[in-house]
Every structure is written in structure tokens, then in C-alpha cells.
Motif scaffolding. Structure first.
Motif, PDB file in Angstrom:
ATOM      1  N   TRP A 101     -28.007 123.999  30.335  1.00  0.00           N
ATOM      2  CA  TRP A 101     -26.872 124.780  29.854  1.00  0.00           C
ATOM      3  C   TRP A 101     -27.380 126.097  29.301  1.00  0.00           C
ATOM      4  O   TRP A 101     -28.556 126.221  28.934  1.00  0.00           O
ATOM      5  N   ALA A 189     -21.738 128.631  31.382  1.00  0.00           N
ATOM      6  CA  ALA A 189     -21.995 127.876  32.608  1.00  0.00           C
ATOM      7  C   ALA A 189     -22.954 128.680  33.489  1.00  0.00           C
ATOM      8  O   ALA A 189     -22.952 129.915  33.471  1.00  0.00           O
ATOM      9  N   ASN A 245     -18.766 127.896  39.589  1.00  0.00           N
ATOM     10  CA  ASN A 245     -18.725 126.646  38.822  1.00  0.00           C
ATOM     11  C   ASN A 245     -17.597 125.761  39.353  1.00  0.00           C
ATOM     12  O   ASN A 245     -16.422 126.071  39.171  1.00  0.00           O
ATOM     13  N   TRP A 329     -21.784 117.974  33.252  1.00  0.00           N
ATOM     14  CA  TRP A 329     -22.122 119.254  33.872  1.00  0.00           C
ATOM     15  C   TRP A 329     -23.412 119.055  34.654  1.00  0.00           C
ATOM     16  O   TRP A 329     -24.445 118.732  34.073  1.00  0.00           O
ATOM     17  N   GLN A 335     -18.730 120.633  36.942  1.00  0.00           N
ATOM     18  CA  GLN A 335     -18.248 119.645  35.977  1.00  0.00           C
ATOM     19  C   GLN A 335     -17.513 118.553  36.751  1.00  0.00           C
ATOM     20  O   GLN A 335     -16.420 118.769  37.268  1.00  0.00           O
TER      21      GLN A 335
END
Length: 350
Positions: A101, A189, A245, A329, A335
Motif C-alpha cells: 500500500w 492505491a 484500480n 487489496w 480490491q
């Protein structure tokens, strides 16, 4: 269709990409964190050989287009991985996990608990016959077979006429509870960004909404070929259609609640190998590397030498069981929740 230069749009939007918490991390902090994780895992069994790795990175990315567009982004990230190996007569058990992260939000206690739980469940090995099962897939397992879907959502595959979604825009392609979107606007992200590498504003893009196909992701070249609007998904040199993402909307029940409702199933935590005829067909066969038999809502032990197979496009439309509220994640750029699939073929492997 010629895309006018005016479609390069400035934005006042801000995304947090560089964390001051990560910038303050030093060697001693990372070493103490690593030792805590090692000790926590070995409390389950002192014979577990544990390998941990912690790192911090910083980088700067800058693009400039031929029409004078410029964008610069500074990012940093924290990575922590742990793997454990337990060797016994006739068995080598390997279990690991990865956290990545761009902000320091690492919960080492939760990380340890989840790894220890898997080692605890693995102590008893049980037999499972071939047949139809409810499979509870971990996020990274689901992500692996979803690659077929992601490939078919690319405008490049649509233009080449190899996409399974050709001619299905605004049609139902999945269970009505299934929602998939691509969102580059999430703070910290790993693939968040203001613009793609061609200078187009990158905004949230619904791909499948309530089971209905809504969009393909494109770059400038494929947008022109398909006479479509660019959606800010051109990345790389040369730029190709790429996602940022990926988000699958979570459900209302926890993973534990869903398992409680499974009469005969397998919790699949990791897979290895697998075969496929094409990156677009959707047919897969995967060996279960780490899986646990579920009987009447309880995990009774670890299974070995099993594989499962199917077609992800048919499964999303007809075999989706439950979508959990538990998400992970993956690599900081997807996700994904735990998901159960009904009536999936499971067979023994040699």
C-alpha cells in the motif's frame, strides 16, 4: 474519428499518492515489525520456517506529450511479505501473504492472525471425493480467473474481435449482484493517477454494473478505431489499453457467515498451475495448492491433490453464490472480496 486536442482536460482533483507515514519509516521500525510477525507465526508451531521481507520505496513519474501536456507524480509505498514452511513426513506445507500500500496502514496483528489460522486449519489432512462443490474463493484466486474477463473488457480485444463481450454492450453478462469498476481516484492505491500516459483525464469507469456490461477500457488508438470516447486508460510505451484500480463491490455477509451456510464445499486460498486454451475463452483448470474442506458450515481439514475447472463467463452468469463483505487489496491495485461459487466441478489430480 479524430480526437480533438481539447479532450485533454485539466483537473483540480487531487489524489494522495505519497504518504508522510511511509517517509518516516526506518530500518529499526521495519526490523521490529518483522520480528513481531515471525514470533507471532512461530507461536502456532515452533517448527514453522518463517521468511519475512519489509521494504519502502519512493519514485517520481513524469510525462510530457507532443501537444505540450505535462504531469508529474511523486509516490512512495510500503511492502511486507511473509511466508512459512512446515515440513512433516510426506508433506511440505507453504503458506504466505503479501501487503502492499502507498500509506502505512499495516495491521500486523490481523496479518499474523490470518496466517496462523491457515496453519491451524492445515494440521489435519482430509480426503475429498470428486464431484460438485460450493467453492469459496480467496480474492487472489478469484482475480486469477477474472483475467479472462478483464482481457475481454479491453477495447483492443474488441477491435480484434476476440472479446467474449463483442456485441453485448448494455446487455446482461453476469449475475445482477456483480459490480466491477475501474477507479484511479482512490487515495494511496498503487495505480491511482490523475491522467493516463497519453494525457487524458483518468476518471472512474464502470465496467459491469448490476451484471450489465457498461464500458470497455481503451486508449487513444483503440478509441479512434472504434469511434469511441477516450476514457484515460492508455498506459505504457507505446500506450495500450490498461486498467488502474479494479474494484468488485462487496456483499453484506462476512466470509465466516457464508462458510456457515455451506453444506459441502472447499475454501480455496491459493492455486498453482492451470491450463487454458486462450486468454479470452474463459475455460480454466486450476490445481488447489491450499484448500480446506467445508462440511455443514465447518472447516474440517486441509485437502490435497484436487483441481477445479469451469468457464468464468458461464460461472459469473449462472453459478455465483455469495459475495462477501471481506475484501483484500491485491498488490494495492485490485480490491477483491471472497466469493462463493455453486456447483463447480472438482476432481482428483495425480
Amino acid at each position: 474519428m479524430k480526437i480533438p486536442i481539447s479532450d485533454w482536460r485539466p483537473t483540480e482533483r487531487q489524489i494522495k499518492l505519497k504518504s508522510p507515514k511511509i517517509s518516516k519509516l526506518d530500518f529499526n521500525t521495519l526490523n521490529e515489525l518483522s520480528q513481531k510477525v515471525i514470533s507471532g507465526i512461530k507461536k502456532e508451531d515452533k517448527n514453522i520456517l518463517v521468511d519475512v521481507r519489509a521494504s519502502v520505496s519512493e519514485s517520481v513519474g513524469e510525462i510530457e506529450t507532443s501537444v505540450g501536456f505535462k504531469n508529474k507524480e511523486e509516490v512512495n509505498s510500503f511492502t511486507f511479505s511473509a511466508s512459512g514452511e512446515l515440513v512433516s513426513e510426506g508433506d511440505i506445507l507453504q503458506i504466505g501473504d503479501l501487503h502492499f500500500w502507498r500509506d502505512f496502514t499495516f495491521d500486523e496483528n490481523k496479518f499474523i492472525k490470518e496466517l496462523v489460522e491457515k496453519f491451524h486449519w492445515s494440521k489435519k489432512v482430509v480426503n475429498a471425493n470428486s464431484g460438485k462443490y460450493t467453492l469459496m474463493l480467496a480474492p487472489d484466486v478469484l482475480a486469477e480467473i477474472l483475467d479472462f474477463v478483464i482481457n475481454s473488457l479491453s477495447a483492443q480485444s474488441l477491435y480484434k474481435k476476440v472479446s467474449k463481450f463483442e456485441g453485448k454492450l448494455n446487455q446482461k453478462v453476469a449475475d445482477s449482484r456483480f459490480n466491477l469498476l475501474d477507479d484511479p481516484t482512490i487515495d494511496y492505491a498503487s495505480h491511482s493517477t490523475l491522467y493516463d500516459d497519453e494525457g487524458f483525464l483518468a476518471e472512474t469507469l464502470p465496467l459491469i454494473e448490476n451484471g450489465v456490461l457498461k464500458n470497455f477500457y481503451n486508449n487513444l488508438k483503440t478509441a479512434e478505431k472504434l469511434k469511441a470516447k477516450p476514457v484515460g486508460r492508455g498506459f505504457g510505451i507505446p500506450a495500450t489499453p490498461s486498467t488502474t484500480n479494479l474494484i468488485i463491490k462487496e456483499g453484506d455477509k462476512t466470509k465466516a457467515q457464508i462458510i456457515k451456510g455451506i453444506k459441502k464445499g472447499i475454501l480455496v486460498e491459493s492455486v498453482i498451475g492451470g491450463g487454458q486454451d486462450s486468454p479470452y475463452a474463459g475455460d480454466f483448470t486450476l490445481n488447489i495448492h491450499l484448500g480446506f474442506l467445508i462440511e455443514n458450515g465447518e472447516i474440517v481439514g486441509r485437502v490435497k491433490n484436487l483441481l477445479f475447472s469451469g468457464n468464468i463467463f458461464e460461472i459469473l452468469l449462472n453459478n455465483l453464490g455469495e459475495i462477501a463483505s471481506d475484501t483484500q487489496w491485491l498488490g494495492g491495485s485490485a480490491q477483491i472480496p471472497y466469493v462463493s461459487l455453486e456447483n463447480i466441478n472438482v476432481t482428483g489430480s495425480k
